[in-house]
Design a protein around this motif. Sequence first.
Motif, PDB file in Angstrom:
ATOM      1  N   GLY A 162       0.811  -1.209   0.000  1.00  0.00           N
ATOM      2  CA  GLY A 162       0.000   0.000   0.000  1.00  0.00           C
ATOM      3  C   GLY A 162       0.845   1.258   0.000  1.00  0.00           C
ATOM      4  O   GLY A 162       2.064   1.219  -0.219  1.00  0.00           O
ATOM      5  N   LYS A 163       0.180   2.390   0.256  1.00  0.00           N
ATOM      6  CA  LYS A 163       0.846   3.693   0.254  1.00  0.00           C
ATOM      7  C   LYS A 163       0.535   4.427   1.548  1.00  0.00           C
ATOM      8  O   LYS A 163      -0.605   4.453   2.007  1.00  0.00           O
ATOM      9  N   LEU A 164       1.557   5.032   2.141  1.00  0.00           N
ATOM     10  CA  LEU A 164       1.384   5.745   3.410  1.00  0.00           C
ATOM     11  C   LEU A 164       0.762   7.116   3.180  1.00  0.00           C
ATOM     12  O   LEU A 164       1.275   7.925   2.403  1.00  0.00           O
ATOM     13  N   LEU A 165      -0.355   7.378   3.863  1.00  0.00           N
ATOM     14  CA  LEU A 165      -1.068   8.649   3.710  1.00  0.00           C
ATOM     15  C   LEU A 165      -0.929   9.562   4.922  1.00  0.00           C
ATOM     16  O   LEU A 165      -0.959  10.787   4.781  1.00  0.00           O
ATOM     17  N   ASP A 166      -0.796   8.984   6.114  1.00  0.00           N
ATOM     18  CA  ASP A 166      -0.764   9.805   7.323  1.00  0.00           C
ATOM     19  C   ASP A 166      -0.285   8.945   8.494  1.00  0.00           C
ATOM     20  O   ASP A 166      -0.313   7.713   8.435  1.00  0.00           O
ATOM     21  N   LEU A 167       0.165   9.621   9.538  1.00  0.00           N
ATOM     22  CA  LEU A 167       0.527   8.956  10.786  1.00  0.00           C
ATOM     23  C   LEU A 167      -0.415   9.428  11.889  1.00  0.00           C
ATOM     24  O   LEU A 167      -0.813  10.598  11.916  1.00  0.00           O
ATOM     25  N   VAL A 168      -0.759   8.530  12.788  1.00  0.00           N
ATOM     26  CA  VAL A 168      -1.645   8.845  13.906  1.00  0.00           C
ATOM     27  C   VAL A 168      -0.836   8.791  15.191  1.00  0.00           C
ATOM     28  O   VAL A 168      -0.128   7.801  15.437  1.00  0.00           O
ATOM     29  N   VAL A 169      -0.916   9.855  15.999  1.00  0.00           N
ATOM     30  CA  VAL A 169      -0.153   9.875  17.253  1.00  0.00           C
ATOM     31  C   VAL A 169      -1.089   9.919  18.457  1.00  0.00           C
ATOM     32  O   VAL A 169      -2.180  10.481  18.404  1.00  0.00           O
ATOM     33  N   ASP A 170      -0.600   9.325  19.532  1.00  0.00           N
ATOM     34  CA  ASP A 170      -1.279   9.378  20.822  1.00  0.00           C
ATOM     35  C   ASP A 170      -0.687  10.556  21.589  1.00  0.00           C
ATOM     36  O   ASP A 170       0.509  10.572  21.892  1.00  0.00           O
ATOM     37  N   VAL A 171      -1.505  11.561  21.904  1.00  0.00           N
ATOM     38  CA  VAL A 171      -0.990  12.775  22.546  1.00  0.00           C
ATOM     39  C   VAL A 171      -0.981  12.687  24.066  1.00  0.00           C
ATOM     40  O   VAL A 171      -0.640  13.649  24.744  1.00  0.00           O
ATOM     41  N   THR A 172      -1.370  11.547  24.624  1.00  0.00           N
ATOM     42  CA  THR A 172      -1.342  11.402  26.080  1.00  0.00           C
ATOM     43  C   THR A 172       0.042  11.012  26.581  1.00  0.00           C
ATOM     44  O   THR A 172       0.311  11.082  27.778  1.00  0.00           O
ATOM     45  N   ALA A 173       0.917  10.597  25.678  1.00  0.00           N
ATOM     46  CA  ALA A 173       2.276  10.226  26.070  1.00  0.00           C
ATOM     47  C   ALA A 173       3.078  11.491  26.355  1.00  0.00           C
ATOM     48  O   ALA A 173       2.659  12.607  26.031  1.00  0.00           O
ATOM     49  N   VAL A 174       4.260  11.316  26.970  1.00  0.00           N
ATOM     50  CA  VAL A 174       5.136  12.463  27.249  1.00  0.00           C
ATOM     51  C   VAL A 174       5.460  13.196  25.952  1.00  0.00           C
ATOM     52  O   VAL A 174       5.472  14.428  25.896  1.00  0.00           O
ATOM     53  N   ARG A 175       5.718  12.459  24.912  1.00  0.00           N
ATOM     54  CA  ARG A 175       5.838  12.986  23.548  1.00  0.00           C
ATOM     55  C   ARG A 175       4.812  12.261  22.696  1.00  0.00           C
ATOM     56  O   ARG A 175       4.582  11.080  22.885  1.00  0.00           O
ATOM     57  N   PRO A 176       4.178  12.969  21.751  1.00  0.00           N
ATOM     58  CA  PRO A 176       3.216  12.284  20.888  1.00  0.00           C
ATOM     59  C   PRO A 176       3.865  11.079  20.212  1.00  0.00           C
ATOM     60  O   PRO A 176       4.871  11.220  19.528  1.00  0.00           O
ATOM     61  N   GLN A 177       3.278   9.902  20.399  1.00  0.00           N
ATOM     62  CA  GLN A 177       3.851   8.662  19.880  1.00  0.00           C
ATOM     63  C   GLN A 177       3.004   8.125  18.738  1.00  0.00           C
ATOM     64  O   GLN A 177       1.774   8.090  18.823  1.00  0.00           O
ATOM     65  N   VAL A 178       3.666   7.700  17.684  1.00  0.00           N
ATOM     66  CA  VAL A 178       2.968   7.121  16.538  1.00  0.00           C
ATOM     67  C   VAL A 178       2.399   5.771  16.935  1.00  0.00           C
ATOM     68  O   VAL A 178       3.128   4.887  17.403  1.00  0.00           O
ATOM     69  N   ILE A 179       1.089   5.618  16.760  1.00  0.00           N
ATOM     70  CA  ILE A 179       0.439   4.352  17.128  1.00  0.00           C
ATOM     71  C   ILE A 179      -0.257   3.689  15.939  1.00  0.00           C
ATOM     72  O   ILE A 179      -0.620   2.526  16.015  1.00  0.00           O
ATOM     73  N   ALA A 180      -0.446   4.446  14.851  1.00  0.00           N
ATOM     74  CA  ALA A 180      -1.148   3.874  13.705  1.00  0.00           C
ATOM     75  C   ALA A 180      -0.744   4.600  12.426  1.00  0.00           C
ATOM     76  O   ALA A 180      -0.204   5.708  12.465  1.00  0.00           O
ATOM     77  N   VAL A 181      -1.029   3.955  11.320  1.00  0.00           N
ATOM     78  CA  VAL A 181      -0.729   4.505  10.001  1.00  0.00           C
ATOM     79  C   VAL A 181      -2.000   4.499   9.159  1.00  0.00           C
ATOM     80  O   VAL A 181      -2.709   3.492   9.107  1.00  0.00           O
ATOM     81  N   LYS A 182      -2.266   5.624   8.531  1.00  0.00           N
ATOM     82  CA  LYS A 182      -3.371   5.677   7.573  1.00  0.00           C
ATOM     83  C   LYS A 182      -2.786   5.296   6.216  1.00  0.00           C
ATOM     84  O   LYS A 182      -1.840   5.922   5.738  1.00  0.00           O
ATOM     85  N   MET A 183      -3.337   4.241   5.627  1.00  0.00           N
ATOM     86  CA  MET A 183      -2.785   3.703   4.388  1.00  0.00           C
ATOM     87  C   MET A 183      -3.853   3.532   3.320  1.00  0.00           C
ATOM     88  O   MET A 183      -5.014   3.293   3.631  1.00  0.00           O
TER      89      MET A 183
END
Length: 311
Positions: free
Chosen positions: A26-47
């Motif tokens: 597939g093709k990567l369209l976006d990254l999803v971050v969790d903002v509750t972490a100390v730094r926003p952490q990537v948890i998912a990929v929109k593909m």
Amino acid sequence: MPAAQTFYLSRILGNKVWSNSKHIVGKLLDLVVDVTAVRPQVIAVKMKIGNKVRIIDFSTFEITKKNKQYYIECKNLKDKEISTENTLFLVKHILDKQIVDMYGRKVVRVNDLRLAILSNGVYMLAVDVGFEGLLRRLGVAKPLKNIMKPMGINIPSRFLLWDDVETIDFIRQGIKLSTSYNKLSTLHPSDLADILEDLDRSTQLAVFSSLDIEKAADVLEELEPDAQVNVIESLTVDKAAIMLEKMPADEVADILDELDEEQAIEILNQMERVVSEEVRELMDYPEKSVGSLMTTEFISFHENMTVNEGH
């Protein structure tokens, strides 16, 4: 994941995603971050996978650099349910959007995002608000830098750490972060008023509505007249009355003078009688007369009063 490597979001957007068997999935369209972490952490990929767009769990992804290009591998296409309360899509909600530089107290535009690959995941570090970030998005940053370097000309770059920014215009139906505008609410009313005046009408109202009534009244007092009218016209009569009651009578009179007469009367009728009468009295004076410029609120001291007595 390899240790300590940083990359720009613009460098991976639209890139192919490969399986561990070296097939394009597939093709990567976006990254999803969790903002509750100390730094926003990537948890998912929109593909984009075939003709469908899916949100895939990031835990099986690996991002590496090969021959100066980023290689994205996904070992298992596992769909992921994400909470709309605590997540942001980096492209949809942050890239090209307005943010507040909390250090510089001004509104800036996000041209790119910088992320870090660590041993325990991928995190968002900073936003790029410089001209170089915009050129990078256009794919011309490196060629221009190579041309300008012999001439001693540098392309300005500017980064803001995520801790020093506040997202302000990712508001969208169905999503409301619990931390919305937390940082903005800590600013001095005059700083916050300056920021609001740089925003579009709808964003002005979204930020203003997030403030508590006391802070909102202080900010309203600091706004320019046209912004004051914009805010008051957007509020219900009850809320406008409550807010204006907390402001000096002369300031209230100036604001109401700019409103439609019928709306001004509705607000005055809803305000406490004593406050309303003070404001009406000031509004009765001709514009720019001494009476219209005076205030009914002042502090008086007896000439023989000591500092201790006045404390």
